[in-house]
Design an enzyme around this catalytic site. Structure first.
Site, mmCIF file in Angstrom:
data_model
loop_
_atom_site.group_PDB
_atom_site.id
_atom_site.type_symbol
_atom_site.label_atom_id
_atom_site.label_comp_id
_atom_site.label_asym_id
_atom_site.label_seq_id
_atom_site.Cartn_x
_atom_site.Cartn_y
_atom_site.Cartn_z
ATOM 1 N N LYS A 35 1.007 -1.172 -0.002
ATOM 2 C CA LYS A 35 0.151 0.030 0.007
ATOM 3 C C LYS A 35 0.450 1.325 0.139
ATOM 4 O O LYS A 35 0.235 2.205 -0.584
ATOM 5 C CB LYS A 35 -0.749 0.069 0.847
ATOM 6 N N GLU A 151 -14.690 9.043 14.172
ATOM 7 C CA GLU A 151 -14.643 10.462 12.879
ATOM 8 C C GLU A 151 -16.089 9.756 12.988
ATOM 9 O O GLU A 151 -16.586 9.031 13.212
ATOM 10 C CB GLU A 151 -14.000 9.838 11.677
ATOM 11 N N PHE A 152 -16.922 11.200 11.622
ATOM 12 C CA PHE A 152 -18.398 10.846 11.454
ATOM 13 C C PHE A 152 -17.805 10.422 9.584
ATOM 14 O O PHE A 152 -19.262 10.966 9.064
ATOM 15 C CB PHE A 152 -18.555 12.425 12.066
ATOM 16 N N LEU A 153 -16.535 10.213 9.362
ATOM 17 C CA LEU A 153 -17.337 10.934 8.050
ATOM 18 C C LEU A 153 -17.834 10.052 7.350
ATOM 19 O O LEU A 153 -17.810 8.681 7.555
ATOM 20 C CB LEU A 153 -15.152 10.704 7.624
ATOM 21 N N ARG A 154 -18.616 9.926 6.233
ATOM 22 C CA ARG A 154 -19.142 8.883 4.820
ATOM 23 C C ARG A 154 -18.225 8.447 4.196
ATOM 24 O O ARG A 154 -17.721 9.345 3.429
ATOM 25 C CB ARG A 154 -20.222 9.094 5.379
ATOM 26 N N ASN A 210 -23.469 6.303 15.875
ATOM 27 C CA ASN A 210 -24.102 4.886 14.779
ATOM 28 C C ASN A 210 -24.985 4.021 14.979
ATOM 29 O O ASN A 210 -26.138 3.551 14.068
ATOM 30 C CB ASN A 210 -22.561 4.302 14.790
ATOM 31 N N CYS A 262 -19.292 0.029 8.269
ATOM 32 C CA CYS A 262 -19.296 0.288 9.807
ATOM 33 C C CYS A 262 -20.911 -0.053 10.661
ATOM 34 O O CYS A 262 -20.616 -0.340 11.861
ATOM 35 C CB CYS A 262 -18.941 2.354 10.224
#
Ligand code: UGA
Length: 434
Positions: A35, A151-154, A210, A262
């Site tokens: 990676k 974190e609250f990223l979608r 969530n 998630c």
């Protein structure tokens, strides 16, 4: 600020690149050499809307660099962000802490100035304490604070969400750590609330949020089922409900069930924590069960449309867990396909971004197509399972000509169903009668 982000997945990479855009010097660290080599060569390892241009900008400006070496990446960092995976534990289904623990041990050895360690991965309540203990044990003289920075990223909107958060939650028990985070998020000071809470509260906020969102989706899905029998229209119902500010309009879109890495993982982890602590979290347990049942119901609805055909051909549009991402983990679309594959059917699939990930899972069990129309050609039923925008503009007249039988199971309500019915399609959509 000098920041090291450990983990270059769907959370770590957008976070690292976003923090560079805010002016910080960021090292993205991962133990996966292949990676890191790709990233060093300017090749993005995930698909995320808008990430490519920022990635290019900051790899060229030198604000983001990549490394596999803790010795190289930790000593000068003011802030280390843990964004490693927390896959479900094979037995308890609680988030598995092995990557967090091993990252904590590895980084501890190289701390040589005051450093804040921020846990961004979704972790069980009390993980902050565990990480603190590991670091103290490994490096007793280290000067550090461990905080929770959920974190609250979608996925699919990670870049957009990074720069436009609803809120920032900081779980810090020390003033020194709070000050450092206040500096980091200075650009957001007037843009969104920044809530400072205890570390345990912060860890809980992530799971509670969530689980609530998963429950909200399952609620609207139940209402959609109800509308199908009552003759009401779920979109009108959702709109009417959402206008109540206590309910809110978001996350009231009905579909084939929630998925992704998630919600399924976090609801299961929360349910386990409840069981372990002897707490009744039956709302969450019911949400998990009804979401599982929903996928079976969805597959059955499609199979019922072709029950009179021997070895029918089913065209499926979408295998990603939602539009805008190539991620197929816990994808409702993929689960519905897998349920249908237990029956005597041929499946032809098209997804704009998720074909490589799908091929890795389904191998030669289905036929892969290069376009929606190729998948639809000769099909007895078309199932739309992922909400990709491009499926909204499908040419229904062309589809009618291409299909063996004009039947559509539109579980993302993407097509113009009135037009489809005028053209003579049998349409099964979600939450409305046709
Ligand atoms: C979710 C949360 O929305 C993020 O705030 C959180 O940071 C993230 O999990 C995480 O914990 O890392 P994500 O998994 O990317 O983000 O996906 P969502 O956009 O929330 O969608 C999850 C699932 O619910 C998808 O299968 C989607 O199709 C479904 N969904 C969502 C609906 O069926 N209806 C809706 O109204 C919204």
């Amino acid at each position: 600020m000098k920041i090291t982000v450990i983990g270059t997945g769907y959370v770590g990479l957008p976070t690292g690149v976003g923090l560079a855009e805010l002016g910080n010097d960021v090292i993205c660290l991962d133990i996966d050499e292949s990676k890191i080599n790709k990233l060093k060569n300017g090749e993005l390892t995930i698909f995320e809307e808008g990430l490519d241009s920022l990635f290019e900008k900051h790899t060229q400006s030198g604000k983001v660099s990549f490394s596999t070496s803790f010795a190289e990446s930790i000593p000068n960092a003011d802030l280390v962000i843990l964004a490693v995976g927390t896959p479900p534990h094979p037995i308890t289904k609680e988030a598995d802490m092995k990557y967090i623990k091993s990252a904590a041990e590895s980084l501890a050895k190289h701390l040589n100035q005051y450093t804040v360690i921020a846990i961004k991965s979704t972790v069980p309540v009390n993980t902050g304490d565990a990480v603190e203990n590991i670091i103290r044990r490994t490096n007793p003289t280290a000067d550090f604070d461990v905080i929770s920075l959920p974190e609250f990223l979608r996925e699919g909107f990670a870049v957009q969400d990074f720069f436009n958060p609803d809120r920032i939650i900081v779980g810090a028990n020390s003033k020194r750590a709070k000050n450092l985070i206040a500096d980091l998020y200075l650009p957001f000071k007037d843009r969104c609330p920044i809530l400072y809470v205890s570390r345990k509260s912060s860890e809980t906020i992530k799971y509670a949020s969530n689980a609530f969102l998963a429950m909200k989706i399952q609620y609207i899905n139940e209402m959609a089922d109800f509308c199908e029998t009552s003759g009401a229209d779920i979109y009108e119902v959702a709109k009417g409900m959402g206008l109540d500010s206590r309910i809110g309009a978001k996350f009231l879109v009905p579909g084939p069930g929630y998925g992704g890495f998630c919600f399924p993982k976090d609801t299961n982890a929360m349910a386990y924590m409840g069981k372990f602590n002897g707490i009744d979290l039956s709302l969450i347990e019911t949400t998990i069960k009804s979401n599982e049942r929903r996928k079976i119901n969805m597959a059955k609805r499609i199979l019922d449309m072709v029950s009179d055909i021997k070895n029918p051909t089913i065209a499926v549009l979408g295998s990603a867990f939602k539009g805008g991402t190539d991620d197929c983990r816990e994808s409702p679309a993929l689960q519905i396909i897998e349920i249908m594959l237990a029956h005597d059917v041929n499946i032809k699939l098209y997804d704009p971004e998720a074909m490589p990930n799908t091929k890795a899972i389904l191998k030669d069990m289905i036929t892969y197509c290069d376009s929606a129309y190729e998948a639809i050609g000769g099909a007895d039923v078309l199932a739309i399972l992922t909400d990709w925008q491009e499926f909204k503009s499908l040419d229904l007249e062309k589809i009618k000509v291409l299909m063996s039988r004009p039947q559509i199971a539109d579980f993302r309500n993407m097509i113009d169903y009135e037009l489809a019915s005028q053209l003579g399609f049998e349409v099964k959509s979600i939450g409305r009668k046709i």
